[in-house]
Structures are given as C-alpha cells and as structure tokens.
Design a protein around this motif. Structure first.
Motif, short mmCIF file in Angstrom:
data_model
loop_
_atom_site.label_atom_id
_atom_site.label_comp_id
_atom_site.label_asym_id
_atom_site.label_seq_id
_atom_site.Cartn_x
_atom_site.Cartn_y
_atom_site.Cartn_z
N GLU A 193 -3.04 -1.71 -2.93
CA GLU A 193 -3.67 -0.41 -2.99
C GLU A 193 -2.62 0.72 -2.85
O GLU A 193 -1.74 0.64 -1.99
N GLY A 194 -2.69 1.69 -3.73
CA GLY A 194 -1.76 2.83 -3.66
C GLY A 194 -0.48 2.61 -4.44
O GLY A 194 0.35 3.50 -4.54
N GLU A 202 -4.57 -6.90 -11.77
CA GLU A 202 -4.91 -7.64 -10.55
C GLU A 202 -4.00 -7.23 -9.38
O GLU A 202 -4.45 -7.07 -8.25
N LEU A 203 -2.73 -7.03 -9.71
CA LEU A 203 -1.78 -6.66 -8.65
C LEU A 203 -2.07 -5.25 -8.13
O LEU A 203 -1.95 -4.98 -6.93
N GLU A 204 -2.49 -4.36 -9.03
CA GLU A 204 -2.82 -3.00 -8.58
C GLU A 204 -4.03 -3.02 -7.65
O GLU A 204 -4.14 -2.22 -6.73
N GLU A 205 -4.95 -3.97 -7.91
CA GLU A 205 -6.11 -4.09 -7.00
C GLU A 205 -5.67 -4.61 -5.64
O GLU A 205 -6.14 -4.17 -4.59
N ALA A 262 -0.58 -12.40 -8.47
CA ALA A 262 -0.75 -11.05 -7.91
C ALA A 262 -0.91 -11.14 -6.40
O ALA A 262 -0.34 -10.33 -5.64
N GLU A 263 -1.67 -12.12 -5.94
CA GLU A 263 -1.92 -12.28 -4.51
C GLU A 263 -0.61 -12.53 -3.74
O GLU A 263 -0.35 -11.92 -2.71
N LYS A 264 0.22 -13.43 -4.30
CA LYS A 264 1.48 -13.77 -3.61
C LYS A 264 2.45 -12.59 -3.62
O LYS A 264 3.12 -12.31 -2.62
N ILE A 265 2.53 -11.89 -4.75
CA ILE A 265 3.46 -10.76 -4.84
C ILE A 265 3.01 -9.65 -3.88
O ILE A 265 3.83 -9.06 -3.16
N ALA A 266 1.69 -9.41 -3.83
CA ALA A 266 1.17 -8.35 -2.94
C ALA A 266 1.46 -8.70 -1.49
O ALA A 266 1.92 -7.84 -0.71
N LYS A 275 6.01 2.44 -6.60
CA LYS A 275 6.04 1.86 -7.95
C LYS A 275 6.78 0.52 -7.86
O LYS A 275 7.87 0.46 -7.27
N VAL A 276 6.18 -0.53 -8.45
CA VAL A 276 6.86 -1.82 -8.45
C VAL A 276 6.91 -2.33 -9.89
O VAL A 276 5.95 -2.21 -10.64
N VAL A 277 8.06 -2.90 -10.26
CA VAL A 277 8.26 -3.41 -11.63
C VAL A 277 8.13 -4.92 -11.62
O VAL A 277 8.83 -5.61 -10.87
#
Ligand code: SF4
Length: 447
Positions: free
Chosen positions: A425-426, A419-422, A386-390, A406-408
């Motif tokens: 943000e938004g 985790e990725l939504e955290e 999640a950290e890397k994708i964000a 929106k990301v798929v």
C-alpha cells in the motif's frame, strides 16, 4: 570385505524407534551400507556393535586436512563417482612449486604470485591453495631455509617435497604445528616417513610404482598408525595417471576397498615442460579425480579457467549458487535513488549488479530469497511472487532509507504489478526492462 545391509541390521537394536531419522533399523542399515548415513545417528547402538561396525560406518574415502586455520585445505571425503549423483564435497586444490634451487628473485616472484592470484566470481574467491616446496638441492639446510622464508611471507598451507627423511625432518622442525603435507613415503623410506608423520601429526603422500603396490603400502602405513594419507600412483603420464585415478576412486567407492580410500595428488608439473599442456593436464585431473594438482606454472591466463572449472565441478548441482537476501547499495545511493528488486540466483544478481555499476547511477538493489531460481523460473515456481516481494520490502527497512515510494520489478514479471501494488500500500510499482543490458538506459531516465 564390506558388510552388507543385512549384516549391519543384525547388529542394530532392531526396535525401529526412528530416532536416527529413518523409520526402521533395516532402512538405516541399508543407508549405512551405502555410505549415506553415519553410525553416530543411532543413539542406541551398543559399544560392541560399534566396534564390529566401525569398518562399515567409516566413510569410503577419508577426508584429509592440510594446514591449519582459515586457509586449511580439506580434500577427499567424496561419496560419489559423478557429481550429478549427489555432489562433490571438497574442492580440489592447486599448489604452485617453489624449488630450493631457484634464484632468490624467482622465489620472490612466485611468492608474490601466490598472494596475488585471487579472483572473485559470483561472490566466491578463487585462489591458489598451497605452496609446494621442492628440495632439488638435497641439502637439508638449504631446504629448511626455503621453508622458513615461505612460511614467513605466505599464509598458505605447505606441501614439502623430498623423499629424504633427514631433509623432511629438518623442514618439519621449521614448520612447527603448521600441518604441512609431506611428500612422499615410498617403499624405500616408508618406515622413517611414517614415524615423522606420527611425530608431527602431518598428512603423508604415499607413492608407489603401481596402484597394486600403492594399496599394499597404504595398508602398511595405516597399520603403523598414520591415517591421513594422500595417494600418488607414481605415474607421470596423462593417460596412465587418469586411468589410475579412475581405478582408485572406483575401488574406494564401489568396492569399499579401504587401502585406496584416500584423496589423491597429481603432478602436472612433472608431466610436461609446456605451460599450455600443463594446464590441460590439470584440467583433466580437476574433472577426474585429482585431489591436488601440483603446478610449475600458474599464470592468470591458465589459473582463472582452471579455478572456474573447479568451481563448476564442485558446485552442488541440486543447489544453485545464491546471494544473501537483502538490499545492496550501488554508487552511494540516497533517499531519492531508485529501488529495484530481483531474485537471489547468483548469475541474475551479478548480471544485474554489473549493469547497474556500469550505469554509474546510484541505486538500491533488493535481492529477494527465491531459493536460487532465476526470475521467470522463480515466478513460475511461486518463489518470486507479489506476496513475497511485499513481505521482503516491508521487513527490509528500505522505507526508512528512501523518501519516494517507487519500486522497479523485472520486466519478465510485469504481470504481478497490480497484485504487488495491492500488497504494498502506498507504493507505485514500475516495470523495468526484460533484459539486464537495458538497465543503464532505464536508470538514466529515472527522475
Ligand atoms: Fe533402529 Fe537405532 Fe534407528 Fe532406532 S535409532 S530406528 S534403534 S537404527
């Protein structure tokens, strides 16, 4: 006779300064002896020692370049017998024969084939590498005319095939500084061919009736001042040629036998008249240890599998094929088109991208650097988190290209959604299909 690690160590400064990247001079000497290091890495070695160690520091197999510019072909320079030991460095080349006794229409058709025989696979271009021009007529002006014609309409490097030094000289005059590969020097013409190779600074094929005779001939020609040599063991029989190729590679790499430390050339075109058999012979030489395969037939049905085989053999087994990190656009996406992310393993990218293409729906596909690992493996190894994708989405600039948020993510990593939504943000994180084949259906339902 190759020097041992201890022989080399005695000639090094023995200060253990570590500037060569190895902690001690002894360790560096051992690496040098095994061909795993270059003497240039030690900035403190004396000229006297350099002279004495030149043989030990030379690569076990010389790298030879044919042609010039972007299309130049490099062969040789290999350090291992098997690709899994390290990697093979310079992919072998394919040459298509054009004979000066062919009808003009056949010559034109082969030139057209050289231009068109290109395929794209996992982001790499696969193509024929050389035009092999053969003098069957024995007439130097006829051969020079063919060389001129091919040179004018094809930018691939050339192999010039004639054992007659007069014919070769006329062809080389036409080639100018194109650095073609001269084929061939034999026991009968080696002095004249070596002189021509020196004058025009061209690589030279050396051919003899046996490997033993060949090693004597390369020794003689290299002492005459021609170093860029390519070996032709003279055999035109599959099993004998294979035996010779293996013997030459083993002698060069394992015994460090310099007279055989050169790349090779093979002639499937002279081993059989059958197109299928010719392709089969070439496939054997791709695997062991052909540097160039000279072919009489290279049609798409034989060229594509041969090129793919070469790509597989010469891919570094320790470095998966990767796609560059970034966003890739499909079907002119706009600010409302879906945003998908996946890993940068080439196979993953090409499977996902072909499914998006087949859906004919516009999309932004984000490729995250996962060091070439596929989705689940990358997630398990902490390379697709999640950290890397964000971090990738924030720095990619996609937020300026789409108005939605929106990301798929691939269905196989559904567990990182929260985790990725955290982290992002938004953004709403949507879980896509597990299998790429379900992507078209998923995109069709996108609102
Ligand atoms: Fe020895 Fe030279 Fe390496 Fe220093 S750089 S450790 S002197 S081999």
């Amino acid at each position: 006779m190759a020097l041992t690690g201890l022989d080399i160590y005695k000639k090094l400064p023995q200060t253990n300064c570590g500037e060569c990247g190895v902690p001690t001079c002894l360790a560096f000497a051992m690496k040098l002896a095994s061909g795993g290091a270059s003497l240039d890495s030690c900035p403190h070695v004396s000229q006297e020692a350099k002279d004495a160690l030149s043989e030990a520091s030379a690569p076990p197999m010389r790298e030879v370049t044919i042609g010039q510019g972007d299309n130049a072909l490099k062969i040789g320079g290999e350090q291992v017998l098997f690709r899994h030991e390290k990697t093979f460095f310079n992919p072998c080349g394919f040459a298509l024969v054009i004979d000066d006794s062919m009808e003009a229409a056949e010559v034109d058709s082969r030139l057209e084939s050289l231009k068109k025989m290109r395929f794209e696979r996992v982001g790499y271009e696969l193509k024929t590498d050389l035009a092999a021009l053969k003098c069957s007529s024995g007439d130097k002006s006829s051969f020079a005319g063919l060389v001129e014609k091919v040179k004018g309409s094809c930018d691939l490097p050339l192999v010039l095939m004639s054992d007659d030094p007069d014919v070769m000289s006329a062809a080389l005059d036409v080639c100018g500084t194109g650095k073609p590969l001269m084929a061939s020097a034999t026991p009968e013409n080696c002095d004249a061919m070596a002189e021509l190779a020196k004058k025009h600074q061209c690589p030279l094929v050396v051919r003899a009736g046996s490997v033993e005779e060949l090693s004597g001939l390369t020794d003689k020609i290299s002492k005459a001042g021609v170093q860029d040599l390519v070996l032709d063991s003279g055999s035109r029989d599959l099993s004998k040629t294979l035996e010779n190729l293996v013997m030459m590679r083993r002698s060069a790499l394992k015994k460090k036998f310099r007279p055989l430390g050169y790349p090779t050339i093979t002639f499937p075109c002279q081993e059989t008249q059958d197109e299928m058999l010719e392709a089969i012979h070439a496939s054997v030489y791709v695997m062991k240890y052909g540097g160039i395969m000279v072919m009489n037939n290279l049609e798409p049905w034989s060229a594509l599998p041969l090129f793919v085989l070469r790509q597989n053999i010469y891919t570094d087994p320790q470095r998966p094929m990767q796609v560059k990190e970034g966003f890739y656009d499909f079907a002119s996406p706009d600010e409302s088109s879906p945003v998908l992310v996946t890993t940068n393993f080439s196979l993953t990218y090409f499977i996902v991208s072909s499914e998006i293409e087949s859906s004919k729906r516009p999309a932004h596909l984000g490729i995250v650097d996962s060091e070439g690992l596929s989705t689940l493996t990358a997630w398990a190894a902490g390379k697709f988190t999640a950290e890397k994708i964000a971090a990738f989405i924030k720095k990619s600039g996609i937020e300026d290209k789409v108005k939605h948020r929106k990301v798929v993510i691939p269905g196989y990593v559904a567990q990182i959604k929260g985790e990725l939504e955290e982290e992002l943000e938004g953004w709403e994180v949507m879980v896509g299909p597990r299998e790429a084949s379900e992507i078209p259906g998923f995109l069709k339902s996108w609102q």
